[in-house]
Design a protein around this motif. Structure first.
Motif, PDB file in Angstrom:
ATOM      1  N   SER A 107       0.720  -1.308  -0.005  1.00 15.21           N
ATOM      2  CA  SER A 107       0.138   0.008  -0.055  1.00 15.21           C
ATOM      3  C   SER A 107       0.811   1.392   0.155  1.00 15.21           C
ATOM      4  CB  SER A 107      -1.046   0.025   1.236  1.00 15.21           C
ATOM      5  OG  SER A 107      -0.194  -0.010   2.393  1.00 15.21           O
ATOM      6  N   ILE A 108       2.047   1.200   0.369  1.00 17.24           N
ATOM      7  CA  ILE A 108       2.832   2.315   0.471  1.00 17.24           C
ATOM      8  C   ILE A 108       3.607   2.478  -0.927  1.00 17.24           C
ATOM      9  CG2 ILE A 108       5.304   3.210   1.355  1.00 17.24           C
ATOM     10  CD1 ILE A 108       4.582   1.949   3.872  1.00 17.24           C
ATOM     11  N   ALA A 109       3.733   1.419  -1.582  1.00 17.06           N
ATOM     12  CA  ALA A 109       4.397   1.519  -3.064  1.00 17.06           C
ATOM     13  C   ALA A 109       3.100   1.950  -4.113  1.00 17.06           C
ATOM     14  CB  ALA A 109       4.936   0.248  -3.297  1.00 17.06           C
ATOM     15  N   SER A 110       1.889   1.713  -3.678  1.00 14.39           N
ATOM     16  CA  SER A 110       0.928   1.859  -4.568  1.00 14.39           C
ATOM     17  C   SER A 110       0.977   3.416  -5.312  1.00 14.39           C
ATOM     18  CB  SER A 110      -0.476   1.602  -4.237  1.00 14.39           C
ATOM     19  OG  SER A 110      -0.864   2.414  -3.165  1.00 14.39           O
ATOM     20  N   GLU A 121       1.170   4.908   7.842  1.00 13.93           N
ATOM     21  CA  GLU A 121       1.894   3.584   7.292  1.00 13.93           C
ATOM     22  C   GLU A 121       3.352   4.007   7.114  1.00 13.93           C
ATOM     23  OE1 GLU A 121      -0.295   2.600   3.841  1.00 13.93           O
ATOM     24  OE2 GLU A 121      -2.059   2.159   4.953  1.00 13.93           O
ATOM     25  N   PHE A 122       3.787   5.040   6.776  1.00 18.87           N
ATOM     26  CA  PHE A 122       5.219   5.214   6.471  1.00 18.87           C
ATOM     27  C   PHE A 122       5.886   5.457   7.769  1.00 18.87           C
ATOM     28  CE2 PHE A 122       8.775   7.949   5.923  1.00 18.87           C
ATOM     29  CZ  PHE A 122       9.436   7.221   5.012  1.00 18.87           C
ATOM     30  N   VAL A 123       5.117   5.980   8.682  1.00 20.41           N
ATOM     31  CA  VAL A 123       5.882   6.099  10.026  1.00 20.41           C
ATOM     32  C   VAL A 123       5.845   4.882  10.674  1.00 20.41           C
ATOM     33  CG1 VAL A 123       5.676   7.073  12.174  1.00 20.41           C
ATOM     34  CG2 VAL A 123       5.225   8.641  10.205  1.00 20.41           C
ATOM     35  N   GLY A 124       4.931   4.095  10.393  1.00 19.69           N
ATOM     36  CA  GLY A 124       4.860   2.807  11.106  1.00 19.69           C
ATOM     37  C   GLY A 124       5.890   1.771  10.640  1.00 19.69           C
ATOM     38  N   LEU A 125       6.223   2.079   9.363  1.00 20.07           N
ATOM     39  CA  LEU A 125       7.312   1.180   8.542  1.00 20.07           C
ATOM     40  C   LEU A 125       8.503   1.608   9.096  1.00 20.07           C
ATOM     41  CD1 LEU A 125       8.017  -1.087   6.424  1.00 20.07           C
ATOM     42  CD2 LEU A 125       7.931   0.687   4.763  1.00 20.07           C
ATOM     43  N   LEU A 171      13.585   0.811  12.373  1.00 23.08           N
ATOM     44  CA  LEU A 171      14.525   1.368  13.651  1.00 23.08           C
ATOM     45  C   LEU A 171      14.469   0.202  14.564  1.00 23.08           C
ATOM     46  CD1 LEU A 171      13.326   5.033  13.877  1.00 23.08           C
ATOM     47  CD2 LEU A 171      15.807   3.962  12.974  1.00 23.08           C
ATOM     48  N   TYR A 172      13.206  -0.511  14.826  1.00 21.42           N
ATOM     49  CA  TYR A 172      13.369  -1.471  15.855  1.00 21.42           C
ATOM     50  C   TYR A 172      13.952  -2.514  15.777  1.00 21.42           C
ATOM     51  CZ  TYR A 172      11.834  -5.446  18.670  1.00 21.42           C
ATOM     52  OH  TYR A 172      11.692  -6.603  19.625  1.00 21.42           O
ATOM     53  N   ILE A 173      14.220  -2.901  14.459  1.00 23.70           N
ATOM     54  CA  ILE A 173      14.935  -4.171  13.927  1.00 23.70           C
ATOM     55  C   ILE A 173      16.336  -3.952  14.034  1.00 23.70           C
ATOM     56  CG2 ILE A 173      15.442  -5.490  12.024  1.00 23.70           C
ATOM     57  CD1 ILE A 173      12.573  -5.461  11.229  1.00 23.70           C
TER      58      ILE A 173
END
Length: 86
Positions: A4-7, A19-23, A28-30
């Protein structure tokens, strides 16, 4: 989420910025999580396993996560939403 970000056609009311902030937060968490075991092994080497036990490590990690999450909720103004959920 990634699709959905790439659409190219934005969907109305979906909150693409969140959605971008969540990604970003997930990435960052990883990245930061990959350093946890190295950091803990350095502490065990420096202070010894008798001085630092795993429960102290868990307390430190979880306490910092609570502080960071609480600050994020306060800054974003989402505390009433969380209170309503509870």
């Amino acid at each position: 989420v990634i699709f959905s970000i790439a659409s190219k056609v934005p969907k109305k009311g979906t909150g693409e910025s969140t959605e971008f902030v969540g990604l970003l937060f997930l990435l960052l968490y990883i990245c930061f999580d990959s350093f946890t075991s190295q950091w803990q092994s350095k502490l065990f080497e420096k202070y010894g396993k008798e001085s630092v036990d795993p429960y102290q490590m868990m307390l430190g990690v979880n306490s910092s996560a609570i502080v960071i999450t609480s600050l994020g909720l306060i800054i974003s103004g989402d505390v009433p939403i969380i209170y309503e959920f509870l």
